[in-house]
Scaffold this motif. Structure first.
Motif, PDB file in Angstrom:
ATOM      1  N   TYR A   1      -8.827   6.814  -5.111  1.00  8.36           N
ATOM      2  CA  TYR A   1      -8.186   5.330  -5.818  1.00  8.36           C
ATOM      3  C   TYR A   1      -8.220   4.928  -7.109  1.00  8.36           C
ATOM      4  O   TYR A   1      -9.517   5.130  -7.412  1.00  8.36           O
ATOM      5  CB  TYR A   1      -8.382   4.071  -4.550  1.00  8.36           C
TER       6      TYR A   1
ATOM      7  N   LYS B   1     -12.532   3.287   1.770  1.00  3.10           N
ATOM      8  CA  LYS B   1     -11.518   3.208   1.443  1.00  3.10           C
ATOM      9  C   LYS B   1     -10.627   2.591   2.337  1.00  3.10           C
ATOM     10  O   LYS B   1     -10.258   1.255   2.143  1.00  3.10           O
ATOM     11  CB  LYS B   1     -10.779   4.227   1.987  1.00  3.10           C
TER      12      LYS B   1
ATOM     13  N   LEU C   1      -9.389  -1.787   0.830  1.00  2.08           N
ATOM     14  CA  LEU C   1      -8.506  -2.269   1.664  1.00  2.08           C
ATOM     15  C   LEU C   1      -8.660  -3.602   2.182  1.00  2.08           C
ATOM     16  O   LEU C   1      -7.669  -5.158   2.146  1.00  2.08           O
ATOM     17  CB  LEU C   1      -7.779  -1.587   2.464  1.00  2.08           C
TER      18      LEU C   1
ATOM     19  N   THR D   1      -6.639  -7.517   0.594  1.00  2.00           N
ATOM     20  CA  THR D   1      -5.660  -7.776   1.482  1.00  2.00           C
ATOM     21  C   THR D   1      -5.874  -9.027   2.549  1.00  2.00           C
ATOM     22  O   THR D   1      -4.984  -9.847   2.911  1.00  2.00           O
ATOM     23  CB  THR D   1      -5.027  -6.860   2.252  1.00  2.00           C
TER      24      THR D   1
ATOM     25  N   VAL E   1      -6.474  -2.338   9.165  1.00  2.44           N
ATOM     26  CA  VAL E   1      -6.617  -1.285   7.966  1.00  2.44           C
ATOM     27  C   VAL E   1      -6.038  -0.365   8.518  1.00  2.44           C
ATOM     28  O   VAL E   1      -5.810   0.567   7.802  1.00  2.44           O
ATOM     29  CB  VAL E   1      -7.601  -2.141   7.733  1.00  2.44           C
TER      30      VAL E   1
ATOM     31  N   LEU F   1      -3.579   2.879   6.518  1.00  4.16           N
ATOM     32  CA  LEU F   1      -4.590   3.715   6.708  1.00  4.16           C
ATOM     33  C   LEU F   1      -3.204   4.524   7.063  1.00  4.16           C
ATOM     34  O   LEU F   1      -2.974   5.678   6.763  1.00  4.16           O
ATOM     35  CB  LEU F   1      -5.267   3.540   6.477  1.00  4.16           C
TER      36      LEU F   1
ATOM     37  N   LEU G   1      -5.264   5.245   0.026  1.00  5.41           N
ATOM     38  CA  LEU G   1      -5.376   3.971  -0.307  1.00  5.41           C
ATOM     39  C   LEU G   1      -4.161   3.481  -0.876  1.00  5.41           C
ATOM     40  O   LEU G   1      -3.479   2.364  -0.589  1.00  5.41           O
ATOM     41  CB  LEU G   1      -6.487   4.161  -0.436  1.00  5.41           C
TER      42      LEU G   1
ATOM     43  N   LEU H   1      -1.656   0.135  -0.055  1.00  2.11           N
ATOM     44  CA  LEU H   1      -1.252  -0.785  -0.950  1.00  2.11           C
ATOM     45  C   LEU H   1       0.563  -0.839  -1.311  1.00  2.11           C
ATOM     46  O   LEU H   1       1.125  -1.898  -1.380  1.00  2.11           O
ATOM     47  CB  LEU H   1      -2.163  -0.870  -2.120  1.00  2.11           C
TER      48      LEU H   1
ATOM     49  N   ARG I   1      -3.286  -8.772  -2.906  1.00  4.52           N
ATOM     50  CA  ARG I   1      -2.310  -7.240  -3.467  1.00  4.52           C
ATOM     51  C   ARG I   1      -2.832  -7.007  -4.521  1.00  4.52           C
ATOM     52  O   ARG I   1      -2.135  -7.179  -5.494  1.00  4.52           O
ATOM     53  CB  ARG I   1      -1.182  -6.816  -2.892  1.00  4.52           C
TER      54      ARG I   1
END
Length: 321
Positions: free
Chosen positions: A227, A272, A276, A280, A287, A291, A298, A302, A320
């Motif tokens: 990411y 990861k 997230l 969020t 989550v 994913l 990731l 998003l 976000r």
């Protein structure tokens, strides 16, 4: 014993050339010798830079293969084989990949990692049983590695893999190599004569290591294993990596230390999903579903349109970013 390879002028290969430039190294004081080796090493990155186009093509082949459920397999002898095994072994802790996803094969088998197996590299069919055991097929990519570009084991591995429908790459340090000719993509990094003539663990080995690094790293980035430039799929299997996971989540979210620790604990130490969740406010189930929808990416989770991702909780949901 055959002391000469008939029909092949191995001495004419760049990797085998005896250079007069280095003919006095055994007379040099230590500081000058070290400086000479370092100066030669500094030329390797430039040689690799001449091969960026075929390296990019190799990366695209690997990304396509891994997305289709295939594997990346390295095959080489001696130093080249060890470098392939090394690169493969570093993928699980770095990118949390299954060990069966990136595989290193070496002529003579695992014992050859630490002990020379005489004659193993000279057998063009030496890899066939290994490839057969793996069930190599059309979804896989096989990268043959050989400094000379003519090692029978490596050429034979690429030839057999291609016969089985796999995509193939030949990585060597001589132009116009037999290995390159046998493969779909030829990466030929010409680094010039070695400081110690024929010792391809030097510049040639460094070039091969750089290219292998690029192939796996760039492929994993393309597959969403990072990411930004953060190693979000790191497998936190020891104290150092647990600390790294904590620092990665902190860098990605800006959350405080206690929030990061709680998120990592909730998500089994996985950076990861922890990221997230913090970005969020989603539940662990949300989550994981997000994913999965984004194929583990990731960035993709998003960036997905909101209609395809479970909405965040009304309570405690974060922005976000």
């Amino acid at each position: 014993m055959n002391w000469h390879v008939a029909g092949e002028q191995l001495g004419q290969l760049t990797t085998e050339t005896v250079s007069e430039d280095f003919s006095q190294i055994d007379r040099l004081p230590t500081d000058e010798l070290v400086a000479l080796v370092n100066a030669q090493d500094a030329t390797v990155a430039g040689a690799v830079a001449t091969q960026l186009e075929p390296i990019a093509r190799a990366v695209d082949l690997v990304v396509e293969a891994l997305r289709a459920g295939g594997r990346l397999v390295y095959a080489g002898a001696g130093t080249a084989g060890r470098l392939g095994v090394l690169d493969a072994s570093e993928c699980p802790p770095t990118f949390n990949t299954d060990p069966s996803l990136v595989i290193g094969l070496i002529a003579g088998g695992p014992v050859a990692l630490t002990t020379a197996v005489e004659g193993a590299e000279d057998d063009p069919a030496g890899s066939h049983a290994q490839l057969d055991e793996l069930g190599i097929g059309e979804h896989d990519v096989v990268v043959g590695i050989s400094a000379s570009g003519r090692t029978p084991y490596a050429v034979g591995a690429v030839t057999e893999a291609r016969r089985r429908g796999a995509r193939t790459v030949g990585l060597s340090c001589n132009a116009g190599s037999a290995l390159g000719a046998a493969a779909d993509v030829a990466i030929e990094v010409v680094v010039g004569p070695e400081v110690v003539a024929g010792s391809t663990r030097l510049k040639s080995g460094t070039a091969q290591k750089l290219v292998c690094n690029m192939i796996t790293t760039c492929s994993m980035v393309r597959l969403g294993k990072t990411y930004a430039n953060l190693m979000v799929d790191v497998r936190a299997s020891n104290e150092k990596l647990r600390d790294r996971a904590h620092r990665i989540v902190t860098a990605a979210t800006g959350a405080d230390a206690d929030q990061v620790s709680r998120a990592l604990e909730t998500h089994g130490g996985r950076a990861k999903p922890a990221i997230l969740a913090l970005l969020t406010g989603w539940s662990p189930q949300q989550v994981d579903e997000a994913l999965a929808t984004a194929d583990g990416s990731l960035r993709g989770a998003l960036d997905e349109p909101s209609g395809t991702i479970p909405p965040p909780h009304d309570q405690g949901s974060g922005p976000r970013s």
